[in-house]
Design a protein around this motif. Structure first.
Motif, PDB file in Angstrom:
ATOM      1  N   THR A 158      26.248  30.851  37.000  1.00 50.18           N
ATOM      2  CA  THR A 158      26.097  31.857  38.060  1.00 50.18           C
ATOM      3  C   THR A 158      24.894  32.746  37.778  1.00 50.18           C
ATOM      4  OG1 THR A 158      28.497  31.869  38.362  1.00 50.18           O
ATOM      5  CG2 THR A 158      27.270  33.702  39.306  1.00 50.18           C
ATOM      6  N   VAL A 159      24.767  33.170  36.520  1.00 49.23           N
ATOM      7  CA  VAL A 159      23.637  34.032  36.149  1.00 49.23           C
ATOM      8  C   VAL A 159      22.330  33.275  36.325  1.00 49.23           C
ATOM      9  CG1 VAL A 159      22.593  35.356  34.279  1.00 49.23           C
ATOM     10  CG2 VAL A 159      25.070  35.348  34.555  1.00 49.23           C
ATOM     11  N   MET A 160      22.290  32.017  35.929  1.00 44.80           N
ATOM     12  CA  MET A 160      21.071  31.216  36.073  1.00 44.80           C
ATOM     13  C   MET A 160      20.738  30.978  37.549  1.00 44.80           C
ATOM     14  SD  MET A 160      19.852  30.801  33.115  1.00 44.80           S
ATOM     15  CE  MET A 160      18.614  29.595  33.483  1.00 44.80           C
ATOM     16  N   SER A 161      21.753  30.797  38.389  1.00 45.63           N
ATOM     17  CA  SER A 161      21.508  30.619  39.828  1.00 45.63           C
ATOM     18  C   SER A 161      20.864  31.863  40.423  1.00 45.63           C
ATOM     19  CB  SER A 161      22.810  30.315  40.563  1.00 45.63           C
ATOM     20  OG  SER A 161      23.370  29.125  40.120  1.00 45.63           O
ATOM     21  N   VAL A 162      21.349  33.025  40.019  1.00 46.09           N
ATOM     22  CA  VAL A 162      20.768  34.281  40.507  1.00 46.09           C
ATOM     23  C   VAL A 162      19.336  34.419  40.005  1.00 46.09           C
ATOM     24  CG1 VAL A 162      20.933  36.790  40.419  1.00 46.09           C
ATOM     25  CG2 VAL A 162      23.001  35.423  40.699  1.00 46.09           C
ATOM     26  N   GLN A 163      19.108  34.096  38.729  1.00 50.18           N
ATOM     27  CA  GLN A 163      17.768  34.211  38.167  1.00 50.18           C
ATOM     28  C   GLN A 163      16.798  33.237  38.851  1.00 50.18           C
ATOM     29  OE1 GLN A 163      17.546  33.596  33.936  1.00 50.18           O
ATOM     30  NE2 GLN A 163      15.586  34.646  33.796  1.00 50.18           N
ATOM     31  N   GLU A 164      17.228  32.015  39.120  1.00 48.68           N
ATOM     32  CA  GLU A 164      16.374  31.039  39.813  1.00 48.68           C
ATOM     33  C   GLU A 164      16.051  31.502  41.229  1.00 48.68           C
ATOM     34  OE1 GLU A 164      18.410  27.322  39.559  1.00 48.68           O
ATOM     35  OE2 GLU A 164      17.968  27.079  37.421  1.00 48.68           O
ATOM     36  N   LEU A 165      17.041  32.066  41.915  1.00 49.40           N
ATOM     37  CA  LEU A 165      16.807  32.574  43.264  1.00 49.40           C
ATOM     38  C   LEU A 165      15.766  33.694  43.241  1.00 49.40           C
ATOM     39  CD1 LEU A 165      18.425  32.720  46.293  1.00 49.40           C
ATOM     40  CD2 LEU A 165      18.681  34.987  45.344  1.00 49.40           C
ATOM     41  N   MET A 166      15.870  34.580  42.250  1.00 45.81           N
ATOM     42  CA  MET A 166      14.913  35.681  42.139  1.00 45.81           C
ATOM     43  C   MET A 166      13.512  35.144  41.836  1.00 45.81           C
ATOM     44  SD  MET A 166      16.767  38.238  42.838  1.00 45.81           S
ATOM     45  CE  MET A 166      16.066  39.763  42.294  1.00 45.81           C
ATOM     46  N   GLN A 167      13.411  34.112  41.018  1.00 45.77           N
ATOM     47  CA  GLN A 167      12.115  33.511  40.726  1.00 45.77           C
ATOM     48  C   GLN A 167      11.539  32.843  41.968  1.00 45.77           C
ATOM     49  OE1 GLN A 167      12.860  30.968  37.368  1.00 45.77           O
ATOM     50  NE2 GLN A 167      12.544  32.627  35.879  1.00 45.77           N
ATOM     51  N   ASP A 168      12.396  32.186  42.761  1.00 45.55           N
ATOM     52  CA  ASP A 168      11.935  31.567  44.014  1.00 45.55           C
ATOM     53  C   ASP A 168      11.360  32.610  44.964  1.00 45.55           C
ATOM     54  OD1 ASP A 168      12.719  29.079  43.145  1.00 45.55           O
ATOM     55  OD2 ASP A 168      14.585  29.041  44.301  1.00 45.55           O
ATOM     56  N   LEU A 169      11.926  33.796  44.957  1.00 45.42           N
ATOM     57  CA  LEU A 169      11.462  34.884  45.831  1.00 45.42           C
ATOM     58  C   LEU A 169      10.260  35.641  45.218  1.00 45.42           C
ATOM     59  CD1 LEU A 169      14.864  36.285  47.067  1.00 45.42           C
ATOM     60  CD2 LEU A 169      13.256  34.873  48.339  1.00 45.42           C
ATOM     61  N   GLY A 170       9.887  35.275  43.993  1.00 49.75           N
ATOM     62  CA  GLY A 170       8.722  35.910  43.360  1.00 49.75           C
ATOM     63  C   GLY A 170       8.993  37.258  42.742  1.00 49.75           C
ATOM     64  N   VAL A 171      10.242  37.505  42.360  1.00 48.87           N
ATOM     65  CA  VAL A 171      10.614  38.785  41.768  1.00 48.87           C
ATOM     66  C   VAL A 171      10.624  38.638  40.248  1.00 48.87           C
ATOM     67  CG1 VAL A 171      12.401  40.560  41.642  1.00 48.87           C
ATOM     68  CG2 VAL A 171      12.055  39.313  43.769  1.00 48.87           C
ATOM     69  N   ASN A 172       9.934  39.556  39.564  1.00 51.80           N
ATOM     70  CA  ASN A 172       9.952  39.577  38.107  1.00 51.80           C
ATOM     71  C   ASN A 172      11.344  40.016  37.668  1.00 51.80           C
ATOM     72  OD1 ASN A 172       9.312  39.637  35.422  1.00 51.80           O
ATOM     73  ND2 ASN A 172       8.025  41.462  35.550  1.00 51.80           N
ATOM     74  N   THR A 173      12.089  39.108  37.005  1.00 48.58           N
ATOM     75  CA  THR A 173      13.491  39.351  36.697  1.00 48.58           C
ATOM     76  C   THR A 173      13.769  39.135  35.218  1.00 48.58           C
ATOM     77  OG1 THR A 173      14.029  38.463  38.877  1.00 48.58           O
ATOM     78  CG2 THR A 173      15.851  38.712  37.352  1.00 48.58           C
ATOM     79  N   ARG A 174      14.624  39.990  34.688  1.00 46.97           N
ATOM     80  CA  ARG A 174      15.104  39.837  33.311  1.00 46.97           C
ATOM     81  C   ARG A 174      16.619  39.905  33.305  1.00 46.97           C
ATOM     82  NH1 ARG A 174      10.948  43.727  29.958  1.00 46.97           N
ATOM     83  NH2 ARG A 174       9.063  42.805  30.822  1.00 46.97           N
ATOM     84  N   VAL A 175      17.208  39.340  32.268  1.00 45.37           N
ATOM     85  CA  VAL A 175      18.655  39.412  32.097  1.00 45.37           C
ATOM     86  C   VAL A 175      18.925  40.483  31.055  1.00 45.37           C
ATOM     87  CG1 VAL A 175      20.745  38.181  31.428  1.00 45.37           C
ATOM     88  CG2 VAL A 175      18.960  37.008  32.718  1.00 45.37           C
ATOM     89  N   GLY A 176      19.717  41.491  31.432  1.00 42.07           N
ATOM     90  CA  GLY A 176      19.969  42.621  30.549  1.00 42.07           C
ATOM     91  C   GLY A 176      21.050  42.339  29.540  1.00 42.07           C
ATOM     92  N   THR A 177      20.912  42.981  28.385  1.00 38.76           N
ATOM     93  CA  THR A 177      21.914  42.930  27.343  1.00 38.76           C
ATOM     94  C   THR A 177      22.164  44.338  26.860  1.00 38.76           C
ATOM     95  OG1 THR A 177      20.252  42.605  25.648  1.00 38.76           O
ATOM     96  CG2 THR A 177      21.251  40.622  26.567  1.00 38.76           C
ATOM     97  N   GLU A 178      23.137  44.515  25.989  1.00 41.18           N
ATOM     98  CA  GLU A 178      23.428  45.852  25.448  1.00 41.18           C
ATOM     99  C   GLU A 178      22.318  46.307  24.546  1.00 41.18           C
ATOM    100  OE1 GLU A 178      27.468  47.644  24.342  1.00 41.18           O
ATOM    101  OE2 GLU A 178      27.734  45.480  24.340  1.00 41.18           O
TER     102      GLU A 178
END
Length: 131
Positions: A111-131
């Motif tokens: 699910t997280v990877m699907s969201v990240q791929e969608l954001m990359q397709d839209l050209g949004v610089n995206t990171r996955v947050g951690t603590e």
């Protein structure tokens, strides 16, 4: 030569016209409201996994994925298929938006990877947050 006498003219109370100043203040207020970038909060605070390296980053789009694999944007849950138009509308407001995905440690990686791929397709610089 005739001499003119100077007579005193009574002073009238003078008033300042505040209308132009108020117009300028309201125009500035409108300008700052229109040009400001508002951060979209996800609506939940997932329990995140720990990381060995943590850097500060100030994104304007926050996306959260909880343990039930619900995707939260702007305090509303969505499925993976529903978030594309939501993110596009956010990008219309602020084209240079950056995003962070906050995922619960029990959320599915797919699910997280699907969201990240969608954001990359839209050209949004995206990171996955951690603590």
């Amino acid at each position: 030569m005739a001499r003119r006498s100077r007579t005193s003219i009574p002073e009238e109370d003078t008033e300042l016209n505040m209308t132009p100043m108020l117009d300028v203040v309201f125009i500035l207020l409108i300008f700052f409201i229109v040009t400001s970038v508002f951060v979209k909060t996800p609506g939940i605070d997932p329990f995140q996994p720990e990381a060995s390296l943590d850097k500060q980053w100030k994104p304007s789009i926050l996306i959260a994925v909880n343990a039930q694999n619900e995707i939260w944007i702007d305090k509303r849950p969505y499925s993976v298929e529903e978030i594309r138009p939501i993110v596009k509308s956010i990008l219309d407001e602020s084209p240079k938006a950056e995003a962070i995905i906050k995922a619960d440690k029990d959320a599915e990686v797919g699910t997280v990877m699907s969201v990240q791929e969608l954001m990359q397709d839209l050209g949004v610089n995206t990171r996955v947050g951690t603590e």
